[in-house]
Design an enzyme around this catalytic site. Structure first.
Site, PDB file in Angstrom:
ATOM      1  N   ARG A  85      32.788  38.457  40.189  1.00 18.03           N
ATOM      2  CA  ARG A  85      32.367  37.053  40.195  1.00 18.03           C
ATOM      3  C   ARG A  85      33.488  36.220  40.810  1.00 18.03           C
ATOM      4  O   ARG A  85      34.601  36.181  40.268  1.00 18.03           O
ATOM      5  CB  ARG A  85      32.081  36.598  38.761  1.00 18.03           C
ATOM      6  CG  ARG A  85      31.793  35.130  38.624  1.00 18.03           C
ATOM      7  CD  ARG A  85      31.473  34.766  37.172  1.00 18.03           C
ATOM      8  NE  ARG A  85      31.135  33.371  37.088  1.00 18.03           N
ATOM      9  CZ  ARG A  85      31.914  32.422  36.558  1.00 18.03           C
ATOM     10  NH1 ARG A  85      33.075  32.736  36.038  1.00 18.03           N
ATOM     11  NH2 ARG A  85      31.524  31.173  36.542  1.00 18.03           N
ATOM     12  N   HIS A 129      33.381  25.785  41.481  1.00 19.00           N
ATOM     13  CA  HIS A 129      34.332  25.995  40.387  1.00 19.00           C
ATOM     14  C   HIS A 129      35.427  24.945  40.587  1.00 19.00           C
ATOM     15  O   HIS A 129      36.596  25.254  40.792  1.00 19.00           O
ATOM     16  CB  HIS A 129      34.869  27.427  40.412  1.00 19.00           C
ATOM     17  CG  HIS A 129      35.491  27.882  39.121  1.00 19.00           C
ATOM     18  ND1 HIS A 129      35.097  29.026  38.468  1.00 19.00           N
ATOM     19  CD2 HIS A 129      36.487  27.356  38.370  1.00 19.00           C
ATOM     20  CE1 HIS A 129      35.834  29.188  37.370  1.00 19.00           C
ATOM     21  NE2 HIS A 129      36.690  28.174  37.296  1.00 19.00           N
ATOM     22  N   GLU A 174      30.970  25.746  34.405  1.00 18.79           N
ATOM     23  CA  GLU A 174      31.462  24.855  33.349  1.00 18.79           C
ATOM     24  C   GLU A 174      31.416  23.383  33.729  1.00 18.79           C
ATOM     25  O   GLU A 174      32.467  22.712  33.808  1.00 18.79           O
ATOM     26  CB  GLU A 174      32.900  25.242  32.957  1.00 18.79           C
ATOM     27  CG  GLU A 174      33.028  26.655  32.426  1.00 18.79           C
ATOM     28  CD  GLU A 174      34.464  26.990  31.975  1.00 18.79           C
ATOM     29  OE1 GLU A 174      35.342  26.132  32.089  1.00 18.79           O
ATOM     30  OE2 GLU A 174      34.672  28.115  31.515  1.00 18.79           O
ATOM     31  N   ASN A 303      30.539  31.230  29.184  1.00 15.22           N
ATOM     32  CA  ASN A 303      31.988  31.433  29.140  1.00 15.22           C
ATOM     33  C   ASN A 303      32.452  31.132  27.724  1.00 15.22           C
ATOM     34  O   ASN A 303      32.151  30.067  27.189  1.00 15.22           O
ATOM     35  CB  ASN A 303      32.708  30.495  30.111  1.00 15.22           C
ATOM     36  CG  ASN A 303      32.412  30.830  31.565  1.00 15.22           C
ATOM     37  OD1 ASN A 303      31.737  31.810  31.858  1.00 15.22           O
ATOM     38  ND2 ASN A 303      32.909  30.018  32.468  1.00 15.22           N
ATOM     39  N   TYR A 305      35.828  31.463  24.840  1.00 11.88           N
ATOM     40  CA  TYR A 305      37.224  31.790  24.541  1.00 11.88           C
ATOM     41  C   TYR A 305      37.570  31.661  23.061  1.00 11.88           C
ATOM     42  O   TYR A 305      38.272  32.493  22.510  1.00 11.88           O
ATOM     43  CB  TYR A 305      38.172  30.904  25.371  1.00 11.88           C
ATOM     44  CG  TYR A 305      38.102  31.239  26.843  1.00 11.88           C
ATOM     45  CD1 TYR A 305      38.906  32.225  27.391  1.00 11.88           C
ATOM     46  CD2 TYR A 305      37.174  30.607  27.676  1.00 11.88           C
ATOM     47  CE1 TYR A 305      38.822  32.574  28.731  1.00 11.88           C
ATOM     48  CE2 TYR A 305      37.074  30.947  29.020  1.00 11.88           C
ATOM     49  CZ  TYR A 305      37.896  31.929  29.538  1.00 11.88           C
ATOM     50  OH  TYR A 305      37.786  32.281  30.859  1.00 11.88           O
ATOM     51  N   GLU A 379      32.644  34.663  31.608  1.00 11.37           N
ATOM     52  CA  GLU A 379      34.098  34.602  31.416  1.00 11.37           C
ATOM     53  C   GLU A 379      34.408  34.885  29.956  1.00 11.37           C
ATOM     54  O   GLU A 379      33.729  34.379  29.055  1.00 11.37           O
ATOM     55  CB  GLU A 379      34.687  33.223  31.732  1.00 11.37           C
ATOM     56  CG  GLU A 379      34.801  32.893  33.184  1.00 11.37           C
ATOM     57  CD  GLU A 379      35.469  31.541  33.433  1.00 11.37           C
ATOM     58  OE1 GLU A 379      36.278  31.100  32.590  1.00 11.37           O
ATOM     59  OE2 GLU A 379      35.153  30.940  34.461  1.00 11.37           O
TER      60      GLU A 379
HETATM   61  O1  IFM Z   1      40.924  29.468  34.071  1.00 12.68           O
HETATM   62  C1  IFM Z   1      39.819  28.904  33.469  1.00 12.68           C
HETATM   63  C2  IFM Z   1      38.607  29.003  34.365  1.00 12.68           C
HETATM   64  O2  IFM Z   1      38.837  28.425  35.602  1.00 12.68           O
HETATM   65  C3  IFM Z   1      37.426  28.323  33.733  1.00 12.68           C
HETATM   66  N1  IFM Z   1      37.205  28.792  32.398  1.00 12.68           N
HETATM   67  C4  IFM Z   1      38.333  28.831  31.508  1.00 12.68           C
HETATM   68  C5  IFM Z   1      39.485  29.570  32.162  1.00 12.68           C
HETATM   69  C6  IFM Z   1      40.682  29.636  31.205  1.00 12.68           C
HETATM   70  O3  IFM Z   1      41.098  28.356  30.863  1.00 12.68           O
END
Ligand code: IFM
Length: 474
Positions: A85, A129, A174, A303, A305, A379
């Protein structure tokens, strides 16, 4: 790459046909900022603003992927990746954001795609992006409705050149960050802090997604897949007290339903409109926009985290915001009465608590809310303080543990019926982490930015084994 339901799900591993990938983004890795006709994006401008990016870092050279893409694709092949990706740089493809395509810019993506295909790696292209051409920002950026139309034209140029070989397309990555960090609290480019502008930008980004989806459908082969990637929040109230659940409802609206409702149901949530009424009258939503925005798509990218824990704000004990986002001002328009708290657990180098259950929660929620829609984790990953030891090896046991936990959450979600078709690890390479510059390393491949030497970390070897076997060790 297929989004079809896999034929042979297994009990302990991942289904046959599950797509294993890694992700990057143009500005974060390409460099070659002024080469072959590329013009500045908002990140070229923003990164030169004193104090905007740590250490004054810019994406001018980054991981020099523009020149080293062959080496990088060879690394992907060594890892056994099935898909990659990446994002296209809008000002490389269409300098200045309007007018004709730049053949030299498109040539780069042409070469990249051919190299991937030659190695049996499926290209997954994201159109946006975060690198808006600066000239468009000068005309209002995402607060200007016109930007959405310029984006659809750019999508057409990219599709016409690459559509015969790229099977999977993502319009935006995002958009929450583009709107709320870019225009809400200004820690991202273009660095504007105005909550009303953030809401306007939000709508125009979604309009851009809808218009581009229409254009891609017209130009791409019928089998091509069109998707959108969102950084949805796993929002949790601290307690079941009504004040805390009200706070969670508000942030769920501003993080999740402000995207999911227009894109999948053609309407903005009434509570979000009410919560933000003091900031915007939403007159920027014109007749027909929501029909455009809710064009059917083939998959949703998620995505993830870290989760988002909220409570009712306690005016008697004001506490610093702890939502993991930089900046003194809140990126959230209308977060009055909400207090952000860290989740339990160890933290990554970003200070983000490690909590894989949030990923499971989101995937199973999407299973229920959007029945049958294929999902991709586009992500997931973590930054840690990585360094090469004297032998040249990079040991990153925390990242291995993070990935193990999150992949197990994906596996559990699939076992419980979530239609997750693939996983893209963030990130293939250490790269330019936006306002943090090169100080935060998310790669499974270490990059020595002085020499541009690439070294697969222990996590890269671990991931290669997961990809090879289709199951988690242990
Ligand atoms: O690096 C970023 C990415 O560009 C978009 N999503 C979160 C990642 C980590 O912060």
């Amino acid at each position: 790459m297929t989004l079809e339901a896999p034929t042979a799900p297994t009990r302990s591993g991942f289904p046959a046909g599950f797509v294993w990938g890694a992700a990057t983004a143009a500005y974060q890795i390409e460099g070659a900022a002024a080469e072959d006709g590329r013009t500045p994006s908002i990140w070229d401008t923003f990164s030169r603003r004193p104090g905007a990016v740590r250490n004054g870092d810019t994406g001018d050279i980054a991981a020099d992927h523009y020149h080293r893409y062959r080496e990088d694709v060879a690394l992907m092949a060594e890892l056994g990746l099935g898909a990659y990706r990446f994002s296209l740089s809008w000002p490389r493809v269409r300098p200045g954001g309007r007018g004709p395509a730049n053949p030299a810019g498109l040539d780069f993506y042409d070469r990249l795609v051919d190299e991937l295909l030659a190695r049996g790696i499926a290209p997954v292209a994201t159109l946006y992006h975060w690198d808006l051409p600066q000239e468009l920002e000068d005309e209002g950026g995402w607060t200007a409705r016109d930007t959405a139309y310029r984006f659809a034209e750019y999508a057409a140029l990219a599709a016409d050149r690459l559509g015969d070989r790229v099977p999977t397309w993502t319009t935006l990555n995002e958009p929450w960050c583009s709107a709320f960090l870019g225009y809400g609290n200004g820690v991202h480019a273009p660095g504007r802090s105005d909550p009303a502008a953030a809401l306007t930008a939000h709508h125009h980004l979604l309009l851009a997604h809808g218009l581009a989806t229409g254009v891609l459908r017209e130009r791409l082969p019928a089998a091509a897949q069109v998707s959108l990637t969102l950084n949805l929040a796993a929002v949790r109230p601290l307690t079941t007290d009504p004040g805390d659940t009200r706070a969670a409802r508000r942030i769920d609206g501003l993080a999740n339903r402000i995207f999911l409702d227009p894109v999948f149901h053609g309407r903005y949530p009434a509570d979000v409109l009410a919560d933000t009424a003091h900031l915007a009258d939403w007159a920027f939503v014109r007749d027909g926009d929501l029909a455009e925005i809710s064009r059917p798509i083939d998959a949703l990218g998620l995505n993830y985290y870290t989760p988002t824990v909220v409570a009712a704000d306690d005016p008697a004990a004001p506490a610093p915001r702890q939502d993991g986002h930089q900046g003194e001002r809140s990126p959230w328009p209308a977060d009055e009465g909400v207090r952000f708290l860290p989740a339990e657990g160890s933290r990554t180098a970003m200070g983000w608590p490690v909590d894989a259950d949030g990923l499971y929660e989101l995937l199973t929620r999407l299973r229920d809310d959007l029945p049958g829609l294929p999902l991709l984790v586009t992500e997931n990953g973590a930054a840690y303080e990585d360094y090469a030891d004297p032998s040249g090896a990079v040991h990153d046991p925390e990242r291995v543990a993070y990935l193990h936990g999150h992949l197990d959450a994906v596996r559990r979600a699939i076992a419980d019926g979530a239609p997750v078709r693939g996983y893209f690890l963030w990130s293939l390479l250490d790269n330019f982490e936006w306002a943090y510059g090169y100080g935060k390393r998310f790669g499974i491949v270490h990059v020595d930015f002085a020499s541009q030497r690439r070294t697969p970390k222990d996590s890269a070897h671990w991931y290669a084994e997961v990809v090879r076997t289709g199951r988690l060790p242990g």
